[in-house]
Design an enzyme around this catalytic site. Structure first.
Site, PDB file in Angstrom:
ATOM      1  N   TYR A  97       0.855  -1.186   0.000  1.00 45.94           N
ATOM      2  CA  TYR A  97       0.000   0.000   0.000  1.00 45.94           C
ATOM      3  C   TYR A  97       0.891   1.237   0.000  1.00 45.94           C
ATOM      4  O   TYR A  97       0.880   2.053   0.919  1.00 45.94           O
ATOM      5  CB  TYR A  97      -0.989   0.008   1.160  1.00 45.94           C
ATOM      6  CG  TYR A  97      -2.292   0.673   0.740  1.00 45.94           C
ATOM      7  CD1 TYR A  97      -3.217  -0.029  -0.035  1.00 45.94           C
ATOM      8  CD2 TYR A  97      -2.558   1.989   1.050  1.00 45.94           C
ATOM      9  CE1 TYR A  97      -4.383   0.586  -0.472  1.00 45.94           C
ATOM     10  CE2 TYR A  97      -3.715   2.605   0.616  1.00 45.94           C
ATOM     11  CZ  TYR A  97      -4.623   1.898  -0.141  1.00 45.94           C
ATOM     12  OH  TYR A  97      -5.761   2.518  -0.588  1.00 45.94           O
TER      13      TYR A  97
ATOM     14  N   HIS B 219       7.346   5.579   0.934  1.00 46.73           N
ATOM     15  CA  HIS B 219       8.033   4.438   0.325  1.00 46.73           C
ATOM     16  C   HIS B 219       8.769   4.867  -0.942  1.00 46.73           C
ATOM     17  O   HIS B 219       9.917   4.470  -1.181  1.00 46.73           O
ATOM     18  CB  HIS B 219       7.028   3.345  -0.051  1.00 46.73           C
ATOM     19  CG  HIS B 219       6.256   2.777   1.093  1.00 46.73           C
ATOM     20  ND1 HIS B 219       4.901   2.950   1.233  1.00 46.73           N
ATOM     21  CD2 HIS B 219       6.640   2.035   2.158  1.00 46.73           C
ATOM     22  CE1 HIS B 219       4.481   2.338   2.321  1.00 46.73           C
ATOM     23  NE2 HIS B 219       5.520   1.781   2.910  1.00 46.73           N
TER      24      HIS B 219
END
Length: 283
Positions: A32, A37
């Site tokens: 997700y 990230h």
């Protein structure tokens, strides 16, 4: 981008990379994906020839009653984001691929886990370091990239690497935030509209603690109370913890005479969020 769902496929692809003498940067995630990230991927791409990302929701780090089953998952979305950001190899194993039989060995973390998230999640970091070490063995990266939003995890993994002489450089990366200061998190999607408006209060409360520290306050209890008061004024959920600890040792302190972490965890109705500020000594 090459997607590998089995360990054998991953290792075959990585053999090609090593034969070509390409350096490997690794970004382990639970999926997700968000800008936090992707910022790790950007950093890894700047410093390495090949970037490997893993997406694996690791059951070993979830305790009874925690959100393993409801943890957000959307591989099609994640695959698009990873490819657009320039990930070269995406490792997406099943639980059975990673753990084909009951484990006969599991690492146990003995330092820095009785505080912050570790205090209320017994065994959590045992599961974290077990899967991270396994991933390190599979990928054999030159460096691995972790966000400092979970600074306790970064400290625990760094200690594991040093204790076990794992040949991987750990690269801590700054927390990525929304424009209103809320730390990017996969769990943010579970906030109600009202909670989302309140949630930046986590960071604002940490800044209130930092302001008191900058003004000369050295009593850790006073800083904790300042953060707690700010949270109570700004949010309507439940405080899980407010801590001021040495960093990276994660030891309780009375006086602030070294680098510290100001850390909070807050329970909303359907999401538990964490945030922190690391304050280098003398700044």
């Amino acid at each position: 981008m090459i997607v590998c769902t089995t360990i054998s496929d991953l290792q075959a692809q990585l053999r090609i990379e090593r034969e070509q003498k390409r350096s490997v940067g690794f970004v382990p995630t639970m999926g997700y994906l968000h800008e936090g990230h992707l910022s790790l991927v950007k950093r890894a791409k700047e410093e390495h020839d090949t970037v490997v990302m893993s997406i694996f929701v690791n059951p070993l780090q979830f305790g009874a009653g925690e959100d393993l089953d409801t943890y957000p998952r959307d591989f099609a979305r994640d695959e698009q984001l990873a490819e657009a950001e320039g990930v070269d190899i995406l490792f997406y194993p099943s639980t059975d691929e990673m753990y084909p039989r009951p484990a006969s060995v599991r690492l146990k973390v003995t330092q820095g886990v009785d505080v912050l998230c570790g205090a209320s999640r017994p065994g959590h970091f045992d599961g974290v370091v077990t899967v991270v070490l396994k991933l390190f063995h599979l990928v054999e990266p030159d460096a691995a990239y972790f966000g400092l939003k979970d600074a306790q995890q970064v400290a625990v993994i760094t200690n594991m690497v040093e204790d076990l002489n794992v040949g991987v450089q750990i690269v801590p990366c700054a927390t990525v935030r929304e424009v209103d200061g809320l730390a990017k998190s996969s769990r943010n999607v579970r906030l109600s509209e009202k909670e989302r408006k309140e949630a930046p209060g986590l960071y604002q409360s940490l800044l209130a603690g930092r302001e008191a520290l900058d003004a000369g306050e050295k009593d850790a209890a006073v800083i904790r109370e300042r953060i707690r008061q700010s949270l109570e004024e700004r949010l309507t959920g439940r405080i899980d913890y407010v801590e001021v600890l040495s960093y990276p040792r994660l030891q309780k302190i009375e006086r602030i005479e070294e680098t510290v972490i100001l850390a909070v965890a807050y329970q909303f109705e359907n999401a538990r969020l964490i945030d922190n500020l690391i304050v280098p000594y003398g700044e």
